[in-house]
Design a protein around this motif. Structure first.
Motif, PDB file in Angstrom:
ATOM      1  N   GLU A  83      26.583  -0.021  35.598  1.00 28.83           N
ATOM      2  CA  GLU A  83      25.881   1.275  35.693  1.00 28.83           C
ATOM      3  C   GLU A  83      25.195   1.669  34.391  1.00 28.83           C
ATOM      4  OE1 GLU A  83      29.179   0.883  35.759  1.00 28.83           O
ATOM      5  OE2 GLU A  83      30.238   2.522  34.730  1.00 28.83           O
ATOM      6  N   ILE A  84      25.403   0.902  33.344  1.00 28.03           N
ATOM      7  CA  ILE A  84      24.832   1.284  32.048  1.00 28.03           C
ATOM      8  C   ILE A  84      23.387   0.799  31.949  1.00 28.03           C
ATOM      9  CG2 ILE A  84      25.039   1.031  29.544  1.00 28.03           C
ATOM     10  CD1 ILE A  84      28.022   0.695  29.900  1.00 28.03           C
ATOM     11  N   PRO A  85      22.445   1.723  31.777  1.00 29.08           N
ATOM     12  CA  PRO A  85      21.043   1.285  31.674  1.00 29.08           C
ATOM     13  C   PRO A  85      20.810   0.493  30.391  1.00 29.08           C
ATOM     14  CG  PRO A  85      21.232   3.692  31.472  1.00 29.08           C
ATOM     15  CD  PRO A  85      22.593   3.177  31.727  1.00 29.08           C
ATOM     16  N   MET A  86      20.040  -0.581  30.505  1.00 28.25           N
ATOM     17  CA  MET A  86      19.802  -1.478  29.376  1.00 28.25           C
ATOM     18  C   MET A  86      18.329  -1.542  28.995  1.00 28.25           C
ATOM     19  SD  MET A  86      22.853  -2.704  28.761  1.00 28.25           S
ATOM     20  CE  MET A  86      22.952  -4.394  28.185  1.00 28.25           C
ATOM     21  N   ILE A  87      17.467  -1.013  29.870  1.00 28.30           N
ATOM     22  CA  ILE A  87      16.027  -1.060  29.642  1.00 28.30           C
ATOM     23  C   ILE A  87      15.504   0.345  29.883  1.00 28.30           C
ATOM     24  CG2 ILE A  87      13.850  -1.970  30.558  1.00 28.30           C
ATOM     25  CD1 ILE A  87      15.353  -4.503  31.333  1.00 28.30           C
ATOM     26  N   LEU A  88      14.485   0.742  29.123  1.00 28.79           N
ATOM     27  CA  LEU A  88      13.907   2.062  29.382  1.00 28.79           C
ATOM     28  C   LEU A  88      12.398   2.020  29.145  1.00 28.79           C
ATOM     29  CD1 LEU A  88      14.793   4.542  26.478  1.00 28.79           C
ATOM     30  CD2 LEU A  88      14.413   2.099  26.214  1.00 28.79           C
ATOM     31  N   GLN A  89      11.713   3.012  29.655  1.00 22.14           N
ATOM     32  CA  GLN A  89      10.296   3.178  29.350  1.00 22.14           C
ATOM     33  C   GLN A  89      10.148   4.452  28.538  1.00 22.14           C
ATOM     34  OE1 GLN A  89       8.576   1.918  33.478  1.00 22.14           O
ATOM     35  NE2 GLN A  89       6.997   1.511  31.947  1.00 22.14           N
ATOM     36  N   GLU A  90       9.988   4.270  27.231  1.00 20.04           N
ATOM     37  CA  GLU A  90       9.873   5.403  26.334  1.00 20.04           C
ATOM     38  C   GLU A  90       8.572   6.144  26.630  1.00 20.04           C
ATOM     39  OE1 GLU A  90      12.231   5.903  23.709  1.00 20.04           O
ATOM     40  OE2 GLU A  90      12.725   3.928  22.899  1.00 20.04           O
ATOM     41  N   ARG A  91       8.471   7.365  26.150  1.00 22.48           N
ATOM     42  CA  ARG A  91       7.305   8.164  26.507  1.00 22.48           C
ATOM     43  C   ARG A  91       7.017   9.250  25.480  1.00 22.48           C
ATOM     44  NH1 ARG A  91       9.948   9.430  31.852  1.00 22.48           N
ATOM     45  NH2 ARG A  91      10.186   7.187  31.693  1.00 22.48           N
ATOM     46  N   ALA A  92       5.822   9.817  25.607  1.00 17.67           N
ATOM     47  CA  ALA A  92       5.436  10.983  24.802  1.00 17.67           C
ATOM     48  C   ALA A  92       5.004  12.080  25.752  1.00 17.67           C
ATOM     49  CB  ALA A  92       4.288  10.622  23.859  1.00 17.67           C
ATOM     50  N   TYR A  93       5.343  13.335  25.399  1.00 23.73           N
ATOM     51  CA  TYR A  93       4.861  14.509  26.143  1.00 23.73           C
ATOM     52  C   TYR A  93       4.060  15.355  25.177  1.00 23.73           C
ATOM     53  CZ  TYR A  93       9.258  13.267  28.600  1.00 23.73           C
ATOM     54  OH  TYR A  93      10.295  12.626  29.208  1.00 23.73           O
ATOM     55  N   THR A  94       2.796  15.589  25.500  1.00 18.86           N
ATOM     56  CA  THR A  94       2.029  16.455  24.604  1.00 18.86           C
ATOM     57  C   THR A  94       2.285  17.914  24.961  1.00 18.86           C
ATOM     58  OG1 THR A  94       0.041  16.742  25.959  1.00 18.86           O
ATOM     59  CG2 THR A  94       0.166  14.752  24.577  1.00 18.86           C
ATOM     60  N   SER A  95       1.989  18.775  23.997  1.00 15.49           N
ATOM     61  CA  SER A  95       1.952  20.192  24.326  1.00 15.49           C
ATOM     62  C   SER A  95       0.813  20.419  25.310  1.00 15.49           C
ATOM     63  CB  SER A  95       1.707  21.019  23.061  1.00 15.49           C
ATOM     64  OG  SER A  95       2.829  20.941  22.221  1.00 15.49           O
ATOM     65  N   PRO A  96       0.957  21.401  26.203  1.00 18.91           N
ATOM     66  CA  PRO A  96      -0.087  21.630  27.201  1.00 18.91           C
ATOM     67  C   PRO A  96      -1.330  22.306  26.608  1.00 18.91           C
ATOM     68  CG  PRO A  96       2.032  22.601  27.885  1.00 18.91           C
ATOM     69  CD  PRO A  96       2.127  22.257  26.432  1.00 18.91           C
ATOM     70  N   THR A 119      11.192  -1.585  27.416  1.00 20.67           N
ATOM     71  CA  THR A 119      11.746  -2.163  26.186  1.00 20.67           C
ATOM     72  C   THR A 119      13.270  -2.069  26.250  1.00 20.67           C
ATOM     73  OG1 THR A 119      11.489   0.001  25.138  1.00 20.67           O
ATOM     74  CG2 THR A 119       9.775  -1.624  24.671  1.00 20.67           C
ATOM     75  N   PRO A 120      13.979  -2.813  25.396  1.00 19.13           N
ATOM     76  CA  PRO A 120      15.449  -2.746  25.425  1.00 19.13           C
ATOM     77  C   PRO A 120      15.951  -1.389  24.944  1.00 19.13           C
ATOM     78  CG  PRO A 120      14.676  -4.678  24.195  1.00 19.13           C
ATOM     79  CD  PRO A 120      13.492  -3.798  24.421  1.00 19.13           C
ATOM     80  N   ARG A 121      16.919  -0.853  25.695  1.00 21.93           N
ATOM     81  CA  ARG A 121      17.578   0.396  25.310  1.00 21.93           C
ATOM     82  C   ARG A 121      18.611   0.080  24.221  1.00 21.93           C
ATOM     83  NH1 ARG A 121      21.902   3.777  27.350  1.00 21.93           N
ATOM     84  NH2 ARG A 121      21.274   5.969  27.551  1.00 21.93           N
ATOM     85  N   TRP A 122      19.108   1.134  23.532  1.00 22.05           N
ATOM     86  CA  TRP A 122      20.065   0.884  22.428  1.00 22.05           C
ATOM     87  C   TRP A 122      21.300   0.138  22.920  1.00 22.05           C
ATOM     88  CZ3 TRP A 122      25.053   2.877  22.236  1.00 22.05           C
ATOM     89  CH2 TRP A 122      25.350   3.970  23.069  1.00 22.05           C
ATOM     90  N   THR A 123      21.672   0.363  24.188  1.00 22.21           N
ATOM     91  CA  THR A 123      22.833  -0.335  24.735  1.00 22.21           C
ATOM     92  C   THR A 123      22.601  -1.849  24.791  1.00 22.21           C
ATOM     93  OG1 THR A 123      21.896   0.419  26.840  1.00 22.21           O
ATOM     94  CG2 THR A 123      23.880   1.526  26.064  1.00 22.21           C
ATOM     95  N   ALA A 124      21.330  -2.246  25.003  1.00 21.80           N
ATOM     96  CA  ALA A 124      21.020  -3.681  25.022  1.00 21.80           C
ATOM     97  C   ALA A 124      21.164  -4.269  23.620  1.00 21.80           C
ATOM     98  CB  ALA A 124      19.606  -3.898  25.555  1.00 21.80           C
ATOM     99  N   PHE A 125      20.752  -3.520  22.611  1.00 19.20           N
ATOM    100  CA  PHE A 125      20.931  -3.994  21.226  1.00 19.20           C
ATOM    101  C   PHE A 125      22.417  -4.101  20.883  1.00 19.20           C
ATOM    102  CE2 PHE A 125      16.542  -2.457  21.043  1.00 19.20           C
ATOM    103  CZ  PHE A 125      15.934  -3.503  20.374  1.00 19.20           C
TER     104      PHE A 125
END
Lengths: 637, 327
Positions: free
Chosen positions: A619-632, A601-607
């Motif tokens: 060098e500025i990233p414009m796209i990212l793959q957001e994620r969730a980490y659960t507790s183990p 999805t678009p990163r805040w820099t893309a917006f």
């Protein structure tokens, strides 16, 4: 200069003290004459108590919040230009109201939060606000005068250094005049009380203890379960009171035994600690003792693993095979930027590695000092917990939305603002939205971190789940009945059967589809050394892993940078699977957590590029793959 | 209401001598603000003097005058932590002469260097100190009058003026059975929901539920406890949410089918709290909080407006054009 001026300031001070209500920015709560009792000012629950607000047999509901936010009561927020965004403004914004930011931006969340803790630095908390208010008790406080002189000379750099030095040092002559601390803390407590609306919006009372040793970050957020009445009786523990975490835990223990209620501490930004946050030694340089590991486990059940100053799940240098490891990393230096990062430090900073170290200590010392669940926070210093990529409110006032902010340096001297990560968020599986229930979810680690989006993740571990359970409409009941949720423990069973994990992840209902669900396992080998492995347990779009490389093909990319948009034409709305560990060894300790990856999805820099027409350097990233980490979920033989 | 009114003539020197002139407009404005019922002109003396200090340019002679009397010294001493153990009232008399001299010296040093720094404009050069001073003035405006002690009638009036702000957002508590259109097809999903409904509400309904929750796994939750409308809309769509909220709560009966964005649902609705106007009694605490903030904002705005009338702010034609273009 009129000779009347000192007089009128003094007389003003007199006026204020005579009115008996010198309560600073928040002011004294208005009292009501007549029949309405509005003191303490707590909004009553809006629903009548006689009505049922529970579903019979219901277990947990999902609530979203941030327990790491600074206002103008934090010294560094104030000197970086946040002079007006108070705890009141912070709560208003978080619960969904529109506020005017420090820099005049009309700010409103796309979706309100369910809970918020304002966690201002306890060191010299609120002092600048009080200096500006001309609190008579501070009129001749030597530190305030020193700062005023430096400012009067226009020596801003020395001023900032002096302020930071004062916070990190412990000079008796710098101590605040009696009573000031207490009345400032009372402001903070009163503000939390004013906005607590059980069932709708929970304000957790807390602060940040900010020890920085040799420039290495050891900061912890202290979060209380209790209400304002109990918490009015204390003043927060500061770096001046003690710079070692052991001293903080000691204070927490005294607080609980004094009957103030439950409390916990949450470390963050281990990535800026140069290996010190999860170092193998106690503060006195000695190796861990069995007492130490138990005490640490007792007070620190959570770690904030993702926030504006970088994500801390793992690092590409630690896990070179992990194609998602290079994500919003701040891994070149420590907090004060006075010592470059060495590769050996990383293992003591990043959550995945540290969870493994925890298993090693447990096998040696009988308790796991690093048995933590994972949450996300913002650490914004603007009073605005605003980390939606399309609506990113920044870190300090100078990174609030405006043209060109990405290319400026953080408060003039730090890293470029484009490195700021619009992250993170805490998800809590709690029985209801109240201080007690949210805190209890924290304490049992039934929480997870996301880098901003609100994907739903259920994660259960047990021995008896079957294929039918995962597709049942009431799989959650089965999950609790036949096993444990995230944050829980599995103990050794008869036989060699591997544990089974039910994971159900659904996209953010207002957001992007999911790329995959992974389960990350850590375990000890026969020599007591920790290892880790990533399993792709659910992939969208019918993808399969390549048997040779073990990797799944990438999900693709539907982002249109020209408009800062994406489409859910790829990825999955929901990914669910029952997984059992193919490499299980019943004799060895292990932990398992789920990582859920969104499509690009678009990163805040893309917006920003679209909204402000900013030209972004390559060098500025414009796209990212957001994620969730659960507790183990931990397995203990 | 005020226990110890402050009169301009007792505590605050001689402000009236220079009344009028440039301060008159501001004073009039503030006085009229203070006459508002909420402000109750409690502190006119202090306020006028305050504005006087802010707005009167001293003569050259006055700039070089600094008279230290007992009151000045006592206030200075009081603001220094640890100067007095017995408290400021007794303090000066019990101090040794050498200590008093040291105090006089410290006050002199501070006052003269402060004045000189200001005269040199050192306070103008750093945006931090400018902002600090500007904020100090803002605080001053906000605290011109002591904290509000509004009557119930005043709060009720405030509540009535801001009714839209006190709308309880509405929420719903329910369980549901889901028929997945992706899995069953839309037509079948609807048909199966329709067929199950009378059986669930019939004599064998409990037995059916006891045998296991019917239908399919839903992407989000099976049970929703007091969740707000926007959350339900994001997971079920606006159409179904509207129908759910328009249904009656009845925890003994299944209702539906409801069509969502992902299939059909039967719902057992335990409670619906529709969006509604909160009664004053329910939100009295919030009203008091908002009243206080609104009053402070109004006082700050009044102060700022007075400044705008005192100073001549001119905007160059070029900036004017820019402002219009932006608009």
């Amino acid at each position: 200069m009129s000779p009347t001026r000192p007089l009128f300031l003094a007389s003003l001070a007199l006026v204020l003290s005579m009115s008996g209500s010198y309560h600073g920015n928040a002011g004294a709560p208005a009292t009501v004459e007549g029949t309405v009792d509005a003191s303490p000012v707590i909004a009553p629950p809006r629903a009548s108590a006689s009505r049922s607000r529970q579903v019979p047999g219901e277990t947990t509901q999902l609530y979203w919040g941030d327990v790491h936010l600074h206002t103008n009561y934090s010294l560094d927020a104030y000197i970086n230009g946040n002079t007006t965004m108070s705890p009141d403004q912070a709560y208003r914004f978080a619960r969904g109201e529109e506020v005017m930011s420090q820099t005049g931006v009309r700010a409103k969340l796309l979706r309100p939060l369910d809970f918020l803790a304002v966690t201002d630095h306890s060191e010299y908390m609120g002092v600048h606000v009080r200096l500006a208010q001309k609190d008579p008790r501070l009129a001749n406080w030597p530190v305030g005068k020193r700062w005023a002189e430096l400012l009067a000379k226009g020596n801003r750099v020395n001023y900032l250094l002096d302020v930071l030095g004062t916070v990190q040092d412990n000079r008796p002559e710098d101590a605040l005049p009696a009573g000031v601390n207490k009345s400032i803390w009372q402001d903070v407590v009163d503000a939390a009380e004013r906005y607590y609306e059980p069932g709708r919006f929970t304000t957790l009372i807390g602060y940040e203890w900010s020890s920085t040793v040799s420039g290495d970050n050891l900061h912890r957020n202290v979060i209380f379960r209790g209400n304002g009445k109990a918490l009015s009786k204390i003043v927060p523990f500061t770096n001046q009171d003690g710079r070692d975490p052991e001293q903080l835990w000691d204070w927490l223990g005294k607080f609980e035994s004094s009957g103030g209620g439950k409390v916990l501490a949450i470390p963050h930004n281990a990535n800026l600690s140069n290996g010190r946050m999860f170092s193998p030694n106690m503060s006195d340089g000695q190796p861990f003792t069995s007492d130490y590991v138990r005490t640490r486990a007792r007070w620190e059940p959570l770690v904030e693993v993702t926030q504006i100053k970088g994500d801390g799940e793992t690092d590409p240098k630690l896990t070179p095979d992990d194609e998602f490891a290079d994500f919003e990393r701040w891994d070149t230096t420590n907090l004060m930027n006075n010592k470059p990062k060495q590769p050996w430090m990383l293992q003591y900073e990043y959550a995945r590695s540290v969870l493994g170290l925890g298993l090693e200590y447990e096998s040696k010392l009988g308790a796991n000092p690093f048995k933590f669940g994972m949450i996300g926070g913002t650490d914004a210093h603007t009073g605005l917990s605003g980390i939606e990529e399309s609506n990113f409110m920044g870190k300090f006032p100078d990174s609030e939305p405006r043209a060109g902010r990405a290319m400026k340096r953080l408060s003039g001297l730090g890293p470029f603002n484009w490195t700021l990560s619009a992250s993170g968020l805490t998800a809590a599986w709690a029985r209801d939205n109240s201080r007690g229930a949210i805190f209890d979810a924290f304490a049992r680690r039934e929480v997870y971190a996301t880098t901003g989006p609100r994907m739903k993740v259920r994660f259960f571990g047990g021995w008896k789940y079957n294929e039918r359970d995962i597709s049942r409409p009431d799989y959650v009941r089965v999950g609790y009945a036949k096993g444990v949720p995230m944050g829980g423990d599995l103990l050794r069973q008869k036989g060699n059967q591997p544990p089974r994990f039910m994971v159900v992840a659904s996209k953010d209902p207002d957001g992007a589809n999911l790329d995959r669900v992974q389960i990350i396992k850590g375990w000890l080998d026969a020599n007591g050394k920790a290892h880790q492995k990533i399993y792709d347990v659910a992939l969208s779009d019918g993808r399969k892993r390549d048997p040779k490389t073990g990797k799944a093909p990438p999900v693709g990319n539907s982002v249109n940078l020209a408009k800062a948009t994406y489409t859910n034409s790829i990825g999955a709305r929901e990914l669910a699977t029952l997984w059992s560990d193919p490499d299980f060894d019943p004799k060895t300790r292990a932990f398992y957590y789920a990582r859920v990856i969104e499509i690009p999805t678009p990163r805040w820099t893309a917006f920003d590029a679209v909204r402000f027409g900013d030209k972004m350097a390559p060098e500025i990233p414009m796209i990212l793959q957001e994620r969730a980490y659960t507790s183990p979920i931990w397995y203990t033989p | 209401m005020l226990e110890r009114p402050i009169s301009a003539s007792t505590d605050l020197g001689e402000p009236n001598r220079r009344a009028g002139g440039p301060t008159a407009g501001i004073r009039a404005r503030l006085v009229s603000a203070l006459r508002e019922p909420v402000v109750q002109f409690l502190l006119i003396g202090g306020a006028i003097f305050l504005l006087h200090g802010l707005t009167t340019k001293p003569s050259a002679d006055e700039q070089l005058d600094f008279r230290i009397d007992r009151a000045t010294l006592a206030r200075f001493a009081e603001s220094r932590p640890g100067t007095f153990e017995a408290g400021p009232a007794a303090g000066l008399t019990t101090m040794r002469p050498g200590e008093v001299s040291a105090l006089v010296e410290a006050l002199t040093r501070e006052e003269l260097s402060y004045r000189e720094a200001k005269a040199l404009g050192l306070d103008q050069q750093d945006y931090l100190i400018r902002r600090r001073l500007s904020q100090s003035l803002d605080f001053l405006f906000r605290n011109v009058a002591p904290p509000a002690r509004p009557s119930r009638a005043e709060l009720e009036a405030f509540y009535r003026q801001n009714l839209a702000h006190y709308v309880a957002p509405g929420d719903i508590t329910f369980s549901h059975i889901f028929f997945d259109a992706e899995r069953r097809g839309w037509k079948n999903a609807e048909k199966e929901a329709q067929q199950l409904l009378p059986r669930l509400n019939g004599p064998r309904g409990e037995a059916i539920m006891d045998a296991g929750w019917p239908g399919d796994r839903f992407a989000y939750e099976m049970n929703y406890a007091a969740r707000t409308r926007p959350l339900i809309e994001s997971q079920f769509g606006t159409e179904m949410t509207a129908r759910l909220f328009a249904s009656g709560a009845d925890s003994a009966r299944w209702q539906g089918p409801f069509r969502s964005t992902s299939g059909y649902h039967l719902a057992r609705i335990v409670d619906i709290a529709p969006s509604r106007q909160a009664r004053f009694e329910e939100v009295a605490g919030e009203v008091a909080r908002d009243y206080r903030l609104a009053r402070e904002d109004r006082m700050a705005a009044t102060g700022l407006q007075a400044l705008k009338e005192k100073y001549r702010v001119t905007i160059s034609p070029e900036v004017q054009r820019l402002m219009e273009k932006r608009r």
